[in-house]
Scaffold this motif. Structure first.
Motif, PDB file in Angstrom:
ATOM      1  N   GLU A 288       0.187  -5.064  -0.252  1.00 23.67           N
ATOM      2  CA  GLU A 288       0.572  -6.032  -1.286  1.00 23.67           C
ATOM      3  C   GLU A 288      -0.514  -7.081  -1.461  1.00 23.67           C
ATOM      4  N   SER A 289      -1.109  -7.526  -0.360  1.00 25.02           N
ATOM      5  CA  SER A 289      -2.152  -8.549  -0.454  1.00 25.02           C
ATOM      6  C   SER A 289      -3.402  -8.022  -1.161  1.00 25.02           C
ATOM      7  N   LEU A 290      -3.594  -6.698  -1.148  1.00 26.58           N
ATOM      8  CA  LEU A 290      -4.771  -6.110  -1.800  1.00 26.58           C
ATOM      9  C   LEU A 290      -4.646  -6.063  -3.322  1.00 26.58           C
ATOM     10  N   THR A 291      -3.426  -6.215  -3.842  1.00 25.77           N
ATOM     11  CA  THR A 291      -3.258  -6.150  -5.302  1.00 25.77           C
ATOM     12  C   THR A 291      -4.080  -7.224  -6.010  1.00 25.77           C
ATOM     13  N   LYS A 292      -4.220  -8.374  -5.378  1.00 24.68           N
ATOM     14  CA  LYS A 292      -5.013  -9.456  -5.981  1.00 24.68           C
ATOM     15  C   LYS A 292      -6.498  -9.115  -5.941  1.00 24.68           C
ATOM     16  N   LEU A 293      -6.965  -8.558  -4.817  1.00 26.55           N
ATOM     17  CA  LEU A 293      -8.380  -8.216  -4.670  1.00 26.55           C
ATOM     18  C   LEU A 293      -8.804  -7.188  -5.718  1.00 26.55           C
ATOM     19  N   TYR A 294      -7.947  -6.177  -5.952  1.00 28.84           N
ATOM     20  CA  TYR A 294      -8.304  -5.101  -6.881  1.00 28.84           C
ATOM     21  C   TYR A 294      -7.828  -5.379  -8.307  1.00 28.84           C
ATOM     22  N   GLY A 295      -7.065  -6.457  -8.487  1.00 28.58           N
ATOM     23  CA  GLY A 295      -6.604  -6.799  -9.832  1.00 28.58           C
ATOM     24  C   GLY A 295      -5.604  -5.808 -10.391  1.00 28.58           C
ATOM     25  N   VAL A 296      -4.710  -5.302  -9.534  1.00 28.64           N
ATOM     26  CA  VAL A 296      -3.716  -4.315  -9.955  1.00 28.64           C
ATOM     27  C   VAL A 296      -2.325  -4.834  -9.602  1.00 28.64           C
ATOM     28  N   SER A 297      -1.301  -4.144 -10.101  1.00 30.19           N
ATOM     29  CA  SER A 297       0.073  -4.594  -9.866  1.00 30.19           C
ATOM     30  C   SER A 297       0.779  -3.819  -8.764  1.00 30.19           C
ATOM     31  N   LEU A 298       0.507  -2.520  -8.660  1.00 33.48           N
ATOM     32  CA  LEU A 298       1.254  -1.685  -7.702  1.00 33.48           C
ATOM     33  C   LEU A 298       0.296  -0.782  -6.947  1.00 33.48           C
ATOM     34  N   ILE A 299       0.196  -1.018  -5.625  1.00 35.49           N
ATOM     35  CA  ILE A 299      -0.629  -0.194  -4.742  1.00 35.49           C
ATOM     36  C   ILE A 299       0.268   0.608  -3.817  1.00 35.49           C
ATOM     37  N   ILE A 300      -0.017   1.899  -3.707  1.00 26.07           N
ATOM     38  CA  ILE A 300       0.702   2.753  -2.766  1.00 26.07           C
ATOM     39  C   ILE A 300      -0.302   3.367  -1.797  1.00 26.07           C
ATOM     40  N   SER A 301       0.186   3.706  -0.616  1.00 25.83           N
ATOM     41  CA  SER A 301      -0.664   4.362   0.373  1.00 25.83           C
ATOM     42  C   SER A 301      -0.660   5.870   0.132  1.00 25.83           C
ATOM     43  N   GLU A 302      -1.583   6.545   0.802  1.00 24.78           N
ATOM     44  CA  GLU A 302      -1.634   8.008   0.703  1.00 24.78           C
ATOM     45  C   GLU A 302      -0.354   8.635   1.237  1.00 24.78           C
ATOM     46  N   LYS A 303       0.265   7.980   2.236  1.00 22.09           N
ATOM     47  CA  LYS A 303       1.531   8.487   2.790  1.00 22.09           C
ATOM     48  C   LYS A 303       2.628   8.507   1.726  1.00 22.09           C
ATOM     49  N   VAL A 304       2.665   7.474   0.897  1.00 22.78           N
ATOM     50  CA  VAL A 304       3.643   7.442  -0.194  1.00 22.78           C
ATOM     51  C   VAL A 304       3.367   8.575  -1.171  1.00 22.78           C
ATOM     52  N   LEU A 305       2.108   8.721  -1.569  1.00 19.42           N
ATOM     53  CA  LEU A 305       1.737   9.772  -2.528  1.00 19.42           C
ATOM     54  C   LEU A 305       2.098  11.153  -1.984  1.00 19.42           C
ATOM     55  N   ASP A 306       1.842  11.394  -0.700  1.00 18.50           N
ATOM     56  CA  ASP A 306       2.126  12.696  -0.092  1.00 18.50           C
ATOM     57  C   ASP A 306       3.612  13.003  -0.022  1.00 18.50           C
ATOM     58  N   ASN A 307       4.445  11.959  -0.011  1.00 15.01           N
ATOM     59  CA  ASN A 307       5.889  12.159   0.127  1.00 15.01           C
ATOM     60  C   ASN A 307       6.651  12.058  -1.193  1.00 15.01           C
ATOM     61  N   LEU A 308       5.934  11.987  -2.308  1.00 14.08           N
ATOM     62  CA  LEU A 308       6.601  12.024  -3.613  1.00 14.08           C
ATOM     63  C   LEU A 308       6.984  13.456  -3.952  1.00 14.08           C
ATOM     64  N   THR A 309       8.159  13.636  -4.503  1.00 13.37           N
ATOM     65  CA  THR A 309       8.629  14.969  -4.875  1.00 13.37           C
ATOM     66  C   THR A 309       7.789  15.543  -6.003  1.00 13.37           C
ATOM     67  N   ARG A 310       7.512  14.706  -7.012  1.00 15.82           N
ATOM     68  CA  ARG A 310       6.705  15.149  -8.162  1.00 15.82           C
ATOM     69  C   ARG A 310       5.680  14.072  -8.490  1.00 15.82           C
ATOM     70  N   PRO A 311       4.587  14.023  -7.745  1.00 16.06           N
ATOM     71  CA  PRO A 311       3.594  12.975  -7.990  1.00 16.06           C
ATOM     72  C   PRO A 311       2.961  13.050  -9.375  1.00 16.06           C
ATOM     73  N   GLU A 312       2.998  14.228  -9.988  1.00 12.94           N
ATOM     74  CA  GLU A 312       2.350  14.380 -11.290  1.00 12.94           C
ATOM     75  C   GLU A 312       3.070  13.620 -12.407  1.00 12.94           C
ATOM     76  N   GLN A 313       4.303  13.177 -12.159  1.00  8.82           N
ATOM     77  CA  GLN A 313       5.018  12.451 -13.203  1.00  8.82           C
ATOM     78  C   GLN A 313       4.559  10.990 -13.316  1.00  8.82           C
ATOM     79  N   TYR A 314       3.724  10.552 -12.379  1.00  6.05           N
ATOM     80  CA  TYR A 314       3.208   9.194 -12.416  1.00  6.05           C
ATOM     81  C   TYR A 314       1.724   9.188 -12.792  1.00  6.05           C
ATOM     82  N   GLN A 315       1.284   8.085 -13.366  1.00  5.43           N
ATOM     83  CA  GLN A 315      -0.134   7.913 -13.705  1.00  5.43           C
ATOM     84  C   GLN A 315      -0.790   7.152 -12.557  1.00  5.43           C
ATOM     85  N   VAL A 316      -1.485   7.909 -11.706  1.00  4.71           N
ATOM     86  CA  VAL A 316      -2.017   7.355 -10.461  1.00  4.71           C
ATOM     87  C   VAL A 316      -3.536   7.349 -10.510  1.00  4.71           C
ATOM     88  N   ARG A 317      -4.136   6.256 -10.085  1.00  3.07           N
ATOM     89  CA  ARG A 317      -5.587   6.127 -10.032  1.00  3.07           C
ATOM     90  C   ARG A 317      -6.008   5.835  -8.593  1.00  3.07           C
TER      91      ARG A 317
END
Length: 415
Positions: A288-317
């Motif tokens: 959460e503290s990194l959102t200010k450094l990178y100028g973004v609103s929502l940061i997720i870890s690789e663990k979150v991405l790996d545990n999504l049922t359908r990651p392709e439904q989100y626009q992830v960078r």
């Protein structure tokens, strides 16, 4: 004064009239049902009742059966049931309690006993409801406890789940422009807007941290990402109202991580509260503290991405591979663009190819080529703080050289 609403269920119209007379004189709002099916239909239609008085001996569907059906949806502390019975054998009363009744009245009953018992159960139910604002039912369910009185120091559940930290950016600077009362009202207004979005997506708020909050999502990463997106979208709507009222919009950062953690009751005998513990919880706070450094609103870890049922439904960078403060191992972090405003999302998608080419050159230590790509991103989107960060980084590497045995992960020192 609040008028409490009571449902009385009896197949005898005379009994219904007697009960109605006694209760109405005490300013209770009374709804009558002649059988169990009708009583259940009232509840299925969404009507709220503060207490139910339920006759046991009714045709087709007994009071026991009605009570059992009620308890499938409403716990005893939420909807008290007082049974009316002509039976006063101990074994009959035990059966009533086994089906979920809170209390009983033996016929014929006195008016004073009826009113005293009803008042006691409504007061107890209201007290439980008040406690629920401090210790929500979702937390009770999670700890497998029926009532707040069952909670004990040390109760906990340990499992894999998603955890969210969120905060208002630059809140300290914002609060300096407000009086203490304005500060207080602002925080409550903001939390009132965004908190329901957590509950709507299967999460519960473990605690508030001033203008921030910590929440867990026991059912997994999908709920957490959807909850984070919904919360940020609600902030965008809230900002529109703030602008209309002459106030500045606010920016909120959200960090999500997934892993094993323990949620339970900590403190001491005279003062307890819910909390979550794990190295994974600390990492979510760092994200959460990194959102200010990178100028973004929502940061997720690789663990979150790996545990999504359908990651392709989100626009992830992909954002970066970093070593955060207090950690030894690098982690990959990603931005979920769905949480941004439409304008920000579209311009980041428009520059996605140049951004990814810049990252590819960066990983290969082709820093001048990377620099060109990031300049191309900024030519279209000068507000992309992540591209600015990479430009500063590649300039540093060009000037100072690449550290020996550098893996590409950047060590961050900010809190």
């Amino acid at each position: 004064l609040e008028q409490f609403k009571i449902l009385i269920v009896d197949d005898d119209p005379i009994n219904l009239q007697v009960l109605n007379n006694h209760l109405s004189l005490q300013n209770y709002r009374v709804i009558q049902a002649l059988n169990g099916e009708q009583a259940l239909s009232f509840l299925e239609s969404g009507q709220h009742f503060d207490l139910i008085i339920l006759d046991i001996m009714m045709p087709r569907m007994s009071g026991y059966e009605v009570c059992a059906k009620l308890r499938e949806k409403y716990p005893s502390h939420e909807l008290p049931v007082v049974m009316l019975t002509a039976k006063n054998q101990v074994s009959d009363l035990i059966v009533g309690f086994q089906f979920g009744a809170n209390d009983y009245l033996a016929k014929p009953f006195s008016k004073d006993e009826l009113l005293t018992r009803i008042k006691s159960h409504i007061n107890l139910s209201q007290t439980n409801s008040a406690y629920g604002r401090f210790f929500p039912d979702a937390f009770l369910d999670f700890l497998k406890k029926e009532s707040i009185v069952d909670i004990q120091l040390g109760n906990h559940v340990s499992k894999q789940m998603a955890v969210m930290f969120s905060d208002i950016r630059s809140f300290t600077a914002l609060s300096e422009t407000m009086t203490p009362q304005e500060n207080f009202d602002f925080v409550n207004a903001y939390l009132r807007e965004v908190s329901p979005k957590i509950r709507e997506h299967g999460g519960f708020i473990v605690k508030y941290l001033g203008d921030g909050m910590m929440a867990v999502f026991p059912n997994g990463a999908d709920d957490a990402v959807r909850g984070g997106i919904a919360k940020l979208q609600q902030v965008h709507r809230y900002n529109a109202d703030r602008l209309d009222s002459g106030y500045q919009p606010i920016q909120v950062g959200v960090g999500l991580h997934f892993g094993q953690m323990m949620v339970g009751i900590v403190g001491e005998a005279a003062r307890m509260q819910g909390d979550a513990f794990s190295d994974n919880v600390n990492l979510a706070s760092r994200l959460e503290s990194l959102t200010k450094l990178y100028g973004v609103s929502l940061i997720i870890s690789e663990k979150v991405l790996d545990n999504l049922t359908r990651p392709e439904q989100y626009q992830v960078r992909f954002l970066d591979r970093v070593i955060v403060q207090g950690k030894q191992q690098p982690i990959s972090i990603y931005e979920v663009l769905d949480g941004e405003t439409e304008l920000v999302r579209e311009i980041k998608l428009q520059t996605q190819q140049d951004f990814e080419r810049g990252l590819k050159h960066y990983r290969r230590h082709e820093f001048r080529a990377a620099k060109t790509c990031f300049y191309q991103v900024l030519a279209v989107n000068p507000e992309d703080k992540t591209a600015v960060l990479y430009l500063d980084r590649v300039n540093h590497l060009i000037e100072k050289g690449v550290p020996e045995n550098w893996s590409g992960a950047w060590t961050l020192t900010q809190k």
